[in-house]
Design an enzyme around this catalytic site. Structure first.
Site, mmCIF file in Angstrom:
data_model
loop_
_atom_site.group_PDB
_atom_site.id
_atom_site.type_symbol
_atom_site.label_atom_id
_atom_site.label_comp_id
_atom_site.label_asym_id
_atom_site.label_seq_id
_atom_site.Cartn_x
_atom_site.Cartn_y
_atom_site.Cartn_z
ATOM 1 N N ASP A 33 -7.880 53.969 31.827
ATOM 2 C CA ASP A 33 -7.098 55.094 30.991
ATOM 3 C C ASP A 33 -7.982 55.296 29.889
ATOM 4 O OD1 ASP A 33 -5.042 55.172 32.800
ATOM 5 O OD2 ASP A 33 -3.614 54.216 31.060
ATOM 6 N N TYR A 34 -8.654 54.112 29.224
ATOM 7 C CA TYR A 34 -9.563 54.495 28.169
ATOM 8 C C TYR A 34 -10.887 55.371 28.653
ATOM 9 C CZ TYR A 34 -13.027 53.411 24.334
ATOM 10 O OH TYR A 34 -14.007 53.422 23.611
ATOM 11 N N GLU A 35 -11.589 54.965 29.956
ATOM 12 C CA GLU A 35 -12.603 55.653 30.258
ATOM 13 C C GLU A 35 -12.219 57.019 30.663
ATOM 14 O OE1 GLU A 35 -15.248 52.449 32.858
ATOM 15 O OE2 GLU A 35 -13.265 52.666 33.285
ATOM 16 N N ASP A 37 -9.985 58.965 29.140
ATOM 17 C CA ASP A 37 -9.867 59.681 27.776
ATOM 18 C C ASP A 37 -11.188 59.927 27.289
ATOM 19 O OD1 ASP A 37 -7.046 59.811 28.132
ATOM 20 O OD2 ASP A 37 -6.947 57.769 26.779
ATOM 21 N N LEU A 83 20.650 76.252 49.834
ATOM 22 C CA LEU A 83 20.900 75.544 51.025
ATOM 23 C C LEU A 83 22.217 75.543 51.059
ATOM 24 C CD1 LEU A 83 18.116 72.804 51.047
ATOM 25 C CD2 LEU A 83 18.089 74.993 52.151
ATOM 26 N N GLU A 112 14.022 64.961 54.650
ATOM 27 C CA GLU A 112 13.371 64.939 53.159
ATOM 28 C C GLU A 112 14.068 64.364 52.212
ATOM 29 O OE1 GLU A 112 10.467 68.045 52.030
ATOM 30 O OE2 GLU A 112 10.801 68.813 54.142
ATOM 31 N N LYS A 114 16.435 64.775 48.809
ATOM 32 C CA LYS A 114 16.807 65.849 48.045
ATOM 33 C C LYS A 114 16.585 65.558 46.452
ATOM 34 C CE LYS A 114 20.193 69.513 47.428
ATOM 35 N NZ LYS A 114 20.404 69.341 46.060
ATOM 36 N N ASP A 116 16.889 65.447 42.668
ATOM 37 C CA ASP A 116 17.604 66.094 41.515
ATOM 38 C C ASP A 116 16.864 66.503 40.559
ATOM 39 O OD1 ASP A 116 20.090 66.779 40.829
ATOM 40 O OD2 ASP A 116 20.745 64.881 40.181
ATOM 41 N N GLU A 171 10.183 70.655 43.647
ATOM 42 C CA GLU A 171 10.904 70.240 42.556
ATOM 43 C C GLU A 171 10.215 69.540 41.407
ATOM 44 O OE1 GLU A 171 15.164 70.372 42.486
ATOM 45 O OE2 GLU A 171 13.877 71.078 43.786
ATOM 46 N N TYR A 223 7.352 70.594 48.614
ATOM 47 C CA TYR A 223 7.819 70.331 49.801
ATOM 48 C C TYR A 223 8.148 71.585 50.835
ATOM 49 C CZ TYR A 223 11.776 72.091 47.062
ATOM 50 O OH TYR A 223 12.772 72.529 46.281
ATOM 51 N N LYS A 310 25.010 66.279 51.142
ATOM 52 C CA LYS A 310 24.964 65.629 50.151
ATOM 53 C C LYS A 310 25.676 64.469 50.032
ATOM 54 C CE LYS A 310 24.413 68.063 46.615
ATOM 55 N NZ LYS A 310 24.849 69.060 46.025
ATOM 56 N N CYS A 404 42.336 55.599 12.066
ATOM 57 C CA CYS A 404 40.976 55.382 12.252
ATOM 58 C C CYS A 404 40.467 53.892 12.508
ATOM 59 C CB CYS A 404 39.979 56.127 11.333
ATOM 60 S SG CYS A 404 38.303 55.775 11.382
ATOM 61 N N CYS A 407 37.905 53.155 9.442
ATOM 62 C CA CYS A 407 38.204 53.260 7.880
ATOM 63 C C CYS A 407 39.836 53.092 7.656
ATOM 64 C CB CYS A 407 37.792 54.266 7.234
ATOM 65 S SG CYS A 407 38.513 55.847 7.888
ATOM 66 N N CYS A 422 39.219 61.858 12.338
ATOM 67 C CA CYS A 422 39.411 61.116 11.320
ATOM 68 C C CYS A 422 38.833 62.080 10.085
ATOM 69 C CB CYS A 422 38.387 60.026 11.109
ATOM 70 S SG CYS A 422 38.483 59.008 9.404
ATOM 71 N N CYS A 428 34.012 57.429 5.607
ATOM 72 C CA CYS A 428 34.285 56.624 7.025
ATOM 73 C C CYS A 428 32.977 56.372 7.456
ATOM 74 C CB CYS A 428 34.858 57.572 7.927
ATOM 75 S SG CYS A 428 35.137 56.746 9.698
#
Length: 668
Positions: A33-35, A37, A83, A112, A114, A116, A171, A223, A310, A404, A407, A422, A428
């Site tokens: 990651d350093y290289e 960057d 769908l 495939e 699905k 979310d 997605e 997709y 689903k 409550c 308190c 409350c 409180c």
């Protein structure tokens, strides 16, 4: 020399694109990651020095930083259909019968996961990402290209034998890890956690600052290839092609020769989905043959060649051990069911939300009941039923508390609602701490280094009880606190001092008047220039402000009738906190709308009402709240109603659509 610089820039871009693909798509990074960057910083420096070689698809564009005030609405060239859903294998069998009846040939399917998340359509022209548009209503969506460019696993440039002009649909989602990371940070800032990854991903795509979008750590899966023509014959081949061009497609997708293969795939992932690092809510099935897809066509809203299966929300039975009650920042009481730990949707569940007294009564909940718990996309699962057959005569009905739990103050029930409060809002403990966390939060006074844990410590040590107390804190008081070093203490003192520059509208939001959110605070400041004017306002005067009704007006008046609140305001004022509208709060961009009045009505699609009103003020105009002869321009969105009719009846008011309003400003 110029030619050498250009070659150097292009080589850096090529190398960075390849390293990005190695890391995000192939999972085989070849540099640290350093290289990476260091290479990116070198490219950024060269691009800044030689702007003539700008490329909107450079790897440096992933960093973000551009501000988009308005997301243009774009028509989809190819409609984005929804769908049809199925919930059992009988539905799938009926679907297959309908397909075979139409095409009269054997059929195979691609199955495939699905994901979310939020749907996106991305245009690629000559191998470069050109435009990205949200699904919207399927016919048109919002263009969010700068935000999409910040997502690391979406290719900015393609490789191989790609077509010249096509769309990739997919997605945008959040991994569980990144979702948890976002919520941990929000809780540290005193903000409410987001409820689920799907809505968070969708909301992140519409953030105005692309650098902030980058920080969210969004992911993608592509997709669907969409074009007027293609050189292959099946959807499966298209997925393979897409992979070779540099797209991240679902690793779990499977070519199924029969419906039995489909059922096996569904059954497997119905169990194993909890092992995935992201959330899915079902399986998407597509007819593999593109020719058969064309034969099957579409209904008014869905393709006949695709179906979403689903998964049912998981439900388990466990024992209710007790009901506890939480007190929120506003004093609202939330009952929570404490459960015997049980495995649900891949995690151990110990608590479930009960929401309010009405839910408890509706469930007829008794002590030590055996309850059914369901997890349907929320962080905290919910009880959906009781197994009364296991109830004994010793199980007593749950009675909602009268006082409550923090308190001891007698609770107040809101009329016509199931919520208990409350009323001891100033003393409180959870309310005091919550109000202080709200005051220092990013959207209010934005006091850095003052997280929720530090606020709780300060309160427990009796150093703060209301926002004004922050301004008399000393380093000597802070240093004895747990995990508090010299530098941390100084940062807090500096942050509190810096908060005195925060504008009036954010302070007004921060002091926590019930029902006064960000938008209401801005509208109040537009109409009342100082806290003194607001304090003196009557209910009738407050109700004259747009979007402020009796409920909010009464809350504001009640706030200023409390002597403790008045004293806090006086103290804040004496410490230099901004409690009046500053000179530079509305710096003008032009005076093109000077002496002109505007009103916006209907559903706006090119900008929000708040953004529109800000544009008017930035260009010297004035927003008013009602149609009258004093109104010069009425800007109408979709489904404009009575205000439009009234303006037409008056006859002298110029009626504009959203684009005409933008054109009016751009005339300057």
């Amino acid at each position: 020399m110029s030619e050498n610089i250009q070659q150097k820039i292009e080589q850096l871009r090529k190398d960075l694109h390849q390293h990005n693909e190695n890391y995000y798509l192939l999972d085989t990074p070849t540099i640290s990651d350093y290289e990476f960057d260091l290479l990116l910083q070198e490219l950024q420096g060269l691009e800044a020095q030689y702007p003539e070689f700008h490329d909107e698809n450079s790897p440096t564009m992933r960093v973000g930083g551009g501000i988009t005030k308005v997301f243009p609405t774009i028509q989809h060239k190819f409609r984005m259909y929804s769908l049809d859903n199925s919930y059992d294998f009988n539905d799938l069998e009926e679907w297959e019968k309908r397909i075979i009846k139409t095409i009269n040939d054997p059929v195979e399917f691609v199955a495939e996961l699905k994901y979310d998340g939020a749907s996106i359509s991305i245009l690629y022209t000559d191998g470069k990402l050109t435009q990205a548009v949200t699904r919207g209503d399927g016919f048109q969506g919002d263009e969010i290209t700068p935000n999409i460019r910040t997502i690391s696993d979406i290719p900015l440039t393609l490789k191989g034998d790609f077509p010249n002009h096509f769309f990739m649909r997919g997605e945008i989602y959040l991994t569980r890890k990144n979702f948890d990371k976002i919520n941990t940070q929000r809780e540290e800032e005193g903000l409410d956690p987001f409820m689920n990854p799907r809505n968070t991903a969708s909301g992140s795509l519409k953030m105005q600052d692309s650098a902030e979008v980058r920080k969210r750590g969004l992911s993608s899966v592509l997709y669907q290839f969409v074009s007027e023509e293609t050189s292959v014959e099946t959807h499966w081949e298209l997925l393979e092609k897409a992979k070779s061009w540099g797209f991240k497609t679902s690793q779990q997708a499977k070519l199924c020769k029969t419906l039995n293969d489909v059922k096996e795939f569904i059954s497997f992932w119905d169990v194993e989905r909890h092992t995935l690092p992201f959330e899915i809510d079902g399986i998407v099935l597509k007819v593999n043959s593109l020719q058969q897809q064309r034969q099957l066509g579409y209904t008014a809203k869905s393709p006949r060649w695709a179906m979403a299966y689903k998964f049912k929300a998981e439900k388990v039975e466990t024992e209710l051990q007790s009901v506890s009650y939480q007190v929120g920042r506003t004093g609202a009481i939330t009952p929570v069911a404490n459960l015997k730990p049980v495995l649900l949707a891949g995690t151990i569940v110990k608590r479930a939300s009960l929401h309010n007294e009405d839910i408890i009564k509706k469930l007829d909940l008794h002590e030590n009941d055996f309850v059914y718990v369901e997890k349907g996309g929320e962080i905290i699962p919910k009880i959906v039923g009781v197994n009364t057959e296991k109830r004994t005569l010793d199980n007593r009905e749950i009675e909602y508390i009268k006082h409550c739990p923090e308190c001891g103050t007698e609770l107040v029930k809101v009329e016509d609602q199931a919520i208990h409060f409350c009323p001891n809002e100033l003393h409180c403990p959870p309310q005091v701490i919550g109000r202080m966390i709200h005051y220092v939060s990013r959207k209010a006074l934005n006091i850095e280094n003052l997280g929720s844990e530090t606020i709780e410590q300060l309160y427990k040590e009796k150093l703060i009880e209301n926002p004004a107390d922050l301004y008399v804190l000393t380093k000597e008081q802070l240093l004895p606190l747990e995990r508090m070093a010299e530098k941390s203490a100084q940062n807090i003192i500096s942050g509190v001092e810096k908060s005195k520059e925060i504008p009036f509208e954010k302070v007004l939001y921060g002091i926590g008047i019930k029902h006064v959110g960000e938008t209401v605070a801005k509208k109040l400041v537009k109409n009342f220039s100082t806290i003194e004017e607001l304090k003196s306002a009557t209910i009738e005067e407050l109700c004259q402000v747009e979007d402020i009704g009796t409920k909010i007006a009464i809350s504001i008046v009640d706030f200023f009738q409390n002597p403790e609140n008045v004293l806090m305001i006086e103290r804040l004022k004496s410490y230099g906190v901004q409690l009046e509208k500053g000179e530079n709060n509305h710096e003008l961009l032009s005076d093109i709308l000077e002496n002109k009045t505007f009103l916006f009505t209907g559903k706006l699609s090119l900008f929000t009402r708040e953004q529109a009103e800000e544009m008017v003020e930035k260009h010297g105009g004035k927003n008013i709240s009602a149609v009258s002869k004093n109104l010069n321009y009425l800007v109408v969105g979709e489904k404009a109603g009575s205000k439009l009719k009234k303006a037409q009846d008056i006859g002298t008011i110029v009626i504009l659509d959203e684009q005409e309003f933008l054109d009016l400003i751009e005339k300057q």
